[in-house]
Design a protein around this motif. Structure first.
Motif, PDB file in Angstrom:
ATOM      1  N   VAL A  89       0.861  -1.180   0.000  1.00 62.68           N
ATOM      2  CA  VAL A  89       0.000   0.000   0.000  1.00 62.68           C
ATOM      3  C   VAL A  89       0.899   1.232   0.000  1.00 62.68           C
ATOM      4  CG1 VAL A  89      -1.808   1.263   1.225  1.00 62.68           C
ATOM      5  CG2 VAL A  89      -1.776  -1.245   1.282  1.00 62.68           C
ATOM      6  N   VAL A  90       0.666   2.139  -0.934  1.00 63.96           N
ATOM      7  CA  VAL A  90       1.445   3.376  -1.015  1.00 63.96           C
ATOM      8  C   VAL A  90       0.533   4.538  -0.662  1.00 63.96           C
ATOM      9  CG1 VAL A  90       2.883   4.866  -2.442  1.00 63.96           C
ATOM     10  CG2 VAL A  90       2.896   2.391  -2.831  1.00 63.96           C
ATOM     11  N   ALA A  91       0.829   5.218   0.424  1.00 64.48           N
ATOM     12  CA  ALA A  91       0.044   6.382   0.842  1.00 64.48           C
ATOM     13  C   ALA A  91       0.708   7.647   0.300  1.00 64.48           C
ATOM     14  CB  ALA A  91      -0.053   6.439   2.363  1.00 64.48           C
ATOM     15  N   GLU A  92      -0.027   8.385  -0.516  1.00 59.77           N
ATOM     16  CA  GLU A  92       0.492   9.634  -1.077  1.00 59.77           C
ATOM     17  C   GLU A  92      -0.537  10.742  -0.850  1.00 59.77           C
ATOM     18  OE1 GLU A  92       2.260  12.622  -2.136  1.00 59.77           O
ATOM     19  OE2 GLU A  92       3.461  10.792  -2.300  1.00 59.77           O
ATOM     20  N   LEU A  93      -0.101  11.792  -0.187  1.00 59.29           N
ATOM     21  CA  LEU A  93      -0.990  12.880   0.199  1.00 59.29           C
ATOM     22  C   LEU A  93      -1.311  13.812  -0.960  1.00 59.29           C
ATOM     23  CD1 LEU A  93      -2.380  14.355   2.615  1.00 59.29           C
ATOM     24  CD2 LEU A  93      -0.226  15.604   2.924  1.00 59.29           C
ATOM     25  N   VAL A  94      -0.351  14.002  -1.865  1.00 58.20           N
ATOM     26  CA  VAL A  94      -0.494  15.011  -2.927  1.00 58.20           C
ATOM     27  C   VAL A  94      -0.911  14.331  -4.231  1.00 58.20           C
ATOM     28  CG1 VAL A  94       0.680  16.865  -4.171  1.00 58.20           C
ATOM     29  CG2 VAL A  94       1.322  16.361  -1.798  1.00 58.20           C
ATOM     30  N   PRO A  95      -2.131  14.586  -4.716  1.00 53.37           N
ATOM     31  CA  PRO A  95      -2.608  13.892  -5.930  1.00 53.37           C
ATOM     32  C   PRO A  95      -1.704  14.089  -7.134  1.00 53.37           C
ATOM     33  CG  PRO A  95      -4.419  15.046  -4.845  1.00 53.37           C
ATOM     34  CD  PRO A  95      -3.155  15.486  -4.155  1.00 53.37           C
ATOM     35  N   GLU A  96      -1.113  15.286  -7.249  1.00 49.69           N
ATOM     36  CA  GLU A  96      -0.274  15.565  -8.412  1.00 49.69           C
ATOM     37  C   GLU A  96       0.947  14.652  -8.472  1.00 49.69           C
ATOM     38  OE1 GLU A  96      -2.537  19.366  -7.614  1.00 49.69           O
ATOM     39  OE2 GLU A  96      -1.550  17.797  -6.417  1.00 49.69           O
ATOM     40  N   VAL A  97       1.422  14.183  -7.328  1.00 53.21           N
ATOM     41  CA  VAL A  97       2.591  13.293  -7.319  1.00 53.21           C
ATOM     42  C   VAL A  97       2.253  11.981  -8.032  1.00 53.21           C
ATOM     43  CG1 VAL A  97       4.146  11.960  -5.848  1.00 53.21           C
ATOM     44  CG2 VAL A  97       3.616  14.333  -5.279  1.00 53.21           C
ATOM     45  N   VAL A  98       1.031  11.489  -7.831  1.00 53.33           N
ATOM     46  CA  VAL A  98       0.588  10.283  -8.532  1.00 53.33           C
ATOM     47  C   VAL A  98       0.425  10.579 -10.022  1.00 53.33           C
ATOM     48  CG1 VAL A  98      -1.178   8.498  -8.665  1.00 53.33           C
ATOM     49  CG2 VAL A  98      -0.557   9.461  -6.445  1.00 53.33           C
ATOM     50  N   THR A  99      -0.109  11.753 -10.340  1.00 54.96           N
ATOM     51  CA  THR A  99      -0.259  12.155 -11.748  1.00 54.96           C
ATOM     52  C   THR A  99       1.106  12.252 -12.425  1.00 54.96           C
ATOM     53  OG1 THR A  99      -2.277  13.381 -11.227  1.00 54.96           O
ATOM     54  CG2 THR A  99      -1.168  13.927 -13.288  1.00 54.96           C
ATOM     55  N   TRP A 100       2.077  12.843 -11.741  1.00 54.17           N
ATOM     56  CA  TRP A 100       3.430  12.940 -12.312  1.00 54.17           C
ATOM     57  C   TRP A 100       4.027  11.562 -12.549  1.00 54.17           C
ATOM     58  CZ3 TRP A 100       5.329  16.991  -8.150  1.00 54.17           C
ATOM     59  CH2 TRP A 100       4.716  18.221  -8.407  1.00 54.17           C
ATOM     60  N   ALA A 101       3.719  10.616 -11.676  1.00 54.98           N
ATOM     61  CA  ALA A 101       4.265   9.258 -11.817  1.00 54.98           C
ATOM     62  C   ALA A 101       3.808   8.607 -13.114  1.00 54.98           C
ATOM     63  CB  ALA A 101       3.850   8.409 -10.623  1.00 54.98           C
ATOM     64  N   VAL A 125      -0.750   9.349   5.290  1.00 51.75           N
ATOM     65  CA  VAL A 125      -0.279   8.028   5.716  1.00 51.75           C
ATOM     66  C   VAL A 125      -0.769   7.704   7.123  1.00 51.75           C
ATOM     67  CG1 VAL A 125       1.931   8.857   6.635  1.00 51.75           C
ATOM     68  CG2 VAL A 125       1.729   6.507   5.816  1.00 51.75           C
ATOM     69  N   ALA A 126      -1.018   8.726   7.937  1.00 50.62           N
ATOM     70  CA  ALA A 126      -1.512   8.480   9.294  1.00 50.62           C
ATOM     71  C   ALA A 126      -2.863   7.779   9.265  1.00 50.62           C
ATOM     72  CB  ALA A 126      -1.611   9.795  10.068  1.00 50.62           C
ATOM     73  N   THR A 127      -3.709   8.107   8.283  1.00 54.81           N
ATOM     74  CA  THR A 127      -5.012   7.447   8.183  1.00 54.81           C
ATOM     75  C   THR A 127      -4.855   6.014   7.713  1.00 54.81           C
ATOM     76  OG1 THR A 127      -5.410   8.208   5.907  1.00 54.81           O
ATOM     77  CG2 THR A 127      -6.126   9.656   7.698  1.00 54.81           C
ATOM     78  N   ALA A 128      -3.843   5.747   6.898  1.00 58.85           N
ATOM     79  CA  ALA A 128      -3.583   4.370   6.463  1.00 58.85           C
ATOM     80  C   ALA A 128      -3.069   3.529   7.632  1.00 58.85           C
ATOM     81  CB  ALA A 128      -2.582   4.365   5.312  1.00 58.85           C
ATOM     82  N   ILE A 129      -2.235   4.138   8.478  1.00 59.44           N
ATOM     83  CA  ILE A 129      -1.702   3.420   9.640  1.00 59.44           C
ATOM     84  C   ILE A 129      -2.831   3.019  10.580  1.00 59.44           C
ATOM     85  CG2 ILE A 129      -0.325   3.713  11.746  1.00 59.44           C
ATOM     86  CD1 ILE A 129       1.635   5.388  10.064  1.00 59.44           C
TER      87      ILE A 129
END
Length: 226
Positions: A89-101, A125-129
């Motif tokens: 599971v990869v927790a990423e807070l900033v949507p644009e970082v996923v878009t850039w990927a 990530v705190a909510t995923a934890i």
């Protein structure tokens, strides 16, 4: 020398602006004049996954949480060294970082986001934890370290309550691995106070053994896997 070209911009919730820059084949994500990550300095991010996998071993159906997608170095290393039946599971807070990927940084990420083992948690990530399902490993690389926060809210990941939450989210024998740009004796003490068995590993920023020294803490919850 080639000039830096701005490819994108995003705002970190509760933090400042982030810009994606490119110079030739080199990429950098910046916060103002501060480099958050650079494609030429990726070894310690790779080692975050390698050190974790070495401790997980052949544990079946391991669940791994990676805090921070970034440029994908930790994720790609995890896919290379964790078993084929694992869940990442990869927790990423900033949507644009996923878009850039999937866009300008696809040359770095390759097909890693399409691997069937991978699930993206779009959010903190705190909510995923605290999501309820235990993890065999939690890998955090969302700041420059416990004392180098990119946004004030991230302190809850490293304070006593945050470490207690991480410990509670680990399976017996599971571990929390935390990346930092520098050592921090107070954080080492805090990990021990959270009843975790602590290792502190120094790794280099470059794969050739050169570059800055970075710190990775590995705090293991006592016990044996079920």
């Amino acid at each position: 020398m080639l000039p830096w070209i701005k490819l994108g911009e995003a705002v970190m919730p509760g933090g400042g602006a982030m810009t994606l820059m490119q110079r030739g084949t080199e990429f950098s994500i910046m916060s103002g004049v501060i480099t958050l990550m650079n494609s030429r300095l990726s070894n310690s991010e790779v080692q975050l996954a390698n050190l974790s996998a070495a401790r997980i071993g052949t544990r079946p159906k391991a669940r791994i949480l990676i805090g921070g997608l970034g440029m994908g170095f930790t994720l790609r290393a995890a896919l290379a060294c964790f078993a084929t039946d694992s869940e990442i599971v990869v927790a990423e807070l900033v949507p644009e970082v996923v878009t850039w990927a999937r866009g300008p940084l696809a040359v770095l990420h390759g097909t890693s986001l399409d691997d069937p083992r991978v699930r993206i948690h779009q959010g903190d990530v705190a909510t995923a934890i605290s999501g309820g399902q235990p993890f065999d490993a939690i890998l955090l690389d969302v700041d420059n370290g416990p004392d180098g926060l990119f946004r004030p809210a991230n302190d809850r990941l490293y304070n006593a309550a945050g470490l207690a939450a991480a410990r509670a989210a680990l399976t017996p024998g599971g571990h929390l691995a935390v990346w930092s740009s520098a050592p921090d004796a107070r954080f080492t003490k805090r990990l021990k106070q959270a009843n975790l068995q602590v290792e502190e590993v120094t790794v280099r920023a470059r794969s050739n053994g050169k570059g800055e020294r970075h710190t990775i803490w590995i705090g293991t919850r006592p016990g044996k896997p079920a």
